[in-house]
Design a protein around this motif. Structure first.
Motif, PDB file in Angstrom:
ATOM      1  N   SER A   1     -13.358  -2.799   0.737  1.00 30.67           N
ATOM      2  CA  SER A   1     -14.088  -3.243  -0.450  1.00 30.67           C
ATOM      3  C   SER A   1     -15.457  -3.807  -0.069  1.00 30.67           C
ATOM      4  CB  SER A   1     -13.275  -4.303  -1.197  1.00 30.67           C
ATOM      5  OG  SER A   1     -12.997  -5.403  -0.347  1.00 30.67           O
TER       6      SER A   1
ATOM      7  N   CYS B   1     -13.884  -8.765  -5.924  1.00 25.37           N
ATOM      8  CA  CYS B   1     -13.609  -9.146  -4.535  1.00 25.37           C
ATOM      9  C   CYS B   1     -13.548 -10.661  -4.380  1.00 25.37           C
ATOM     10  CB  CYS B   1     -14.669  -8.559  -3.608  1.00 25.37           C
ATOM     11  SG  CYS B   1     -14.562  -6.774  -3.380  1.00 25.37           S
TER      12      CYS B   1
ATOM     13  N   ASP C   1      -9.649  -7.295  -4.876  1.00 29.15           N
ATOM     14  CA  ASP C   1     -10.464  -6.297  -4.188  1.00 29.15           C
ATOM     15  C   ASP C   1      -9.999  -4.876  -4.429  1.00 29.15           C
ATOM     16  OD1 ASP C   1      -8.458  -6.044  -1.603  1.00 29.15           O
ATOM     17  OD2 ASP C   1      -8.739  -8.117  -2.240  1.00 29.15           O
TER      18      ASP C   1
ATOM     19  N   CYS D   1     -12.346  -3.321  -6.880  1.00 26.97           N
ATOM     20  CA  CYS D   1     -13.774  -3.246  -6.513  1.00 26.97           C
ATOM     21  C   CYS D   1     -14.337  -1.877  -6.881  1.00 26.97           C
ATOM     22  CB  CYS D   1     -13.925  -3.492  -5.011  1.00 26.97           C
ATOM     23  SG  CYS D   1     -15.594  -3.211  -4.366  1.00 26.97           S
TER      24      CYS D   1
ATOM     25  N   SER E   1     -13.638  -6.831   5.509  1.00 28.56           N
ATOM     26  CA  SER E   1     -12.741  -6.743   4.348  1.00 28.56           C
ATOM     27  C   SER E   1     -11.324  -7.197   4.665  1.00 28.56           C
ATOM     28  CB  SER E   1     -12.710  -5.305   3.822  1.00 28.56           C
ATOM     29  OG  SER E   1     -13.963  -4.896   3.334  1.00 28.56           O
TER      30      SER E   1
ATOM     31  N   SER F   1      -4.145  -5.187  -3.367  1.00 23.28           N
ATOM     32  CA  SER F   1      -5.239  -5.936  -2.761  1.00 23.28           C
ATOM     33  C   SER F   1      -4.822  -6.406  -1.366  1.00 23.28           C
ATOM     34  CB  SER F   1      -5.592  -7.141  -3.627  1.00 23.28           C
ATOM     35  OG  SER F   1      -4.531  -8.086  -3.615  1.00 23.28           O
TER      36      SER F   1
END
Length: 343
Positions: free
Chosen positions: A85, A92, A97, A100, A127, A292
């Motif tokens: 992301s 985020c 995320d 995103c 990330s 995520s």
């Protein structure tokens, strides 16, 4: 194993990637085959750019790291979260995320796990897609379940059911069982399976479902009420893409129940969904897309603590050069999970 175009998987030798500053190399040890991989290999997918190495359920070992990469020792076993992301958008910053707008996915936008070595670049490390595995007793095959397990964590976090709720899962395949395991780990006491296949019903019962049904019972609604002390079904997660399952979910939910829109719908021009039930029964619909980083971390913790044991779901192991045979197992619903295992 390179997908040149839909229907054309070719095994190729490529140069070993170079590990630059702020990067690392991960030796892939196991990569679970997802039904989405089968779809990509046979039909294509909107986000794919060819040629592409598929595979997004990845477990491996760090074999090299560049300068300024701290906290990731060489030799450490890891799982790879597939979503890279941007890290700066509102999604985020709020821990979402997976939503995103700039997200890039391994196996779709970048080469994935059906290869021997993956390079993790600076943005990917930033990330936090590399999860360190702290339980040395977990096999690489088990670690490769973290991504699909994280997807189940996502939908159940979205459902927000209490422990006394009646949860129905439609479909007793790999994701149906992983959703069962997450629900039980969260303390939900009444998890019910609807599955047409008798063998999978029996297996589902043995692995922890509190009740199982085929879905063809003429008194299904009455039996589901009996299973929930007359209260009715609070939540349903269809774990199969057919619109019939989605329609059944709307039918069996109690008024003000919640539908977990977990699996995208396949097209069937001959079947008409009765979505008016959402209106008349005041049904809440919550969607989930992938997972995520925080969902992956939670899934990792569930595995490391042994609150969830995925070993009963490992049906087949294949070598990288046998990937197409592994895809056939997925196509034919042969077992639950087929994993590409590399030395």
């Amino acid at each position: 194993m390179v997908l040149e175009r839909p229907g054309e998987l070719v095994i190729r030798d490529q140069d070993m990637p170079v590990c630059g500053d702020g990067e690392m190399l991960v030796k892939v040890r196991a990569c679970n085959i997802c039904r989405t991989d089968l779809k990509c290999a046979t039909m294509g997918q909107r986000d794919l750019v060819y040629p592409r190495v598929l595979g997004h359920e990845i477990a491996g070992e760090i074999i090299a790291r560049g300068k300024n990469v701290n906290g990731y020792p060489v030799g450490q076993r890891v799982s790879i979260h597939p979503g890279i992301s941007c890290g700066v958008c509102d999604y985020c910053k709020s821990g979402q995320d997976n939503l995103c707008d700039q997200i890039k996915i391994m196996g779709f936008n970048f080469d994935g796990g059906f290869q021997e070595v993956i390079k993790i670049d600076k943005q990917a490390i930033k990330s936090k897609i590399v999860n360190l595995i702290r339980n040395d007793d977990l096999a690489y095959e088990e670690i490769s379940f973290i991504e699909p397990l994280a997807c189940c964590v996502n939908i159940q976090d979205r459902l927000q059911l209490n422990r006394k709720a009646a949860l129905v899962i439609i479909g007793g395949g790999r994701l149906g069982l992983l959703n069962l395991f997450v629900a039980k780990a969260e303390g939900i006491q009444n998890v019910i399976l609807i599955e047409a296949n008798e063998e999978r019903r029996n297996r589902g019962k043995a692995l922890g479902f509190d009740a199982v049904f085929s879905g063809d019972e003429p008194d299904l609604l009455d039996q589901l009420k009996q299973c929930s002390n007359g209260h009715g079904v609070d939540g349903v997660i269809p774990c199969c893409p057919g619109p019939e399952a989605f329609d059944l979910a709307l039918e069996i939910l109690r008024k003000q129940g919640t539908l977990g829109y977990f699996s995208g719908l396949s097209r069937n021009e001959d079947f008409q969904l009765d979505i008016n039930r959402i209106h008349y029964k005041e049904i809440t619909v919550v969607g989930s897309y992938g997972c995520s980083v925080k969902h992956s971390q939670k899934a990792k913790t569930l595995l490391e603590s042994r609150k969830i044991d995925v070993r009963p779901l490992i049906s087949h192991r294949v070598k990288l050069e046998e990937l197409e045979r592994g895809m056939d197992y997925i196509r034919n619903s042969d077992g639950y999970s087929t994993i590409v295992v590399m030395k």
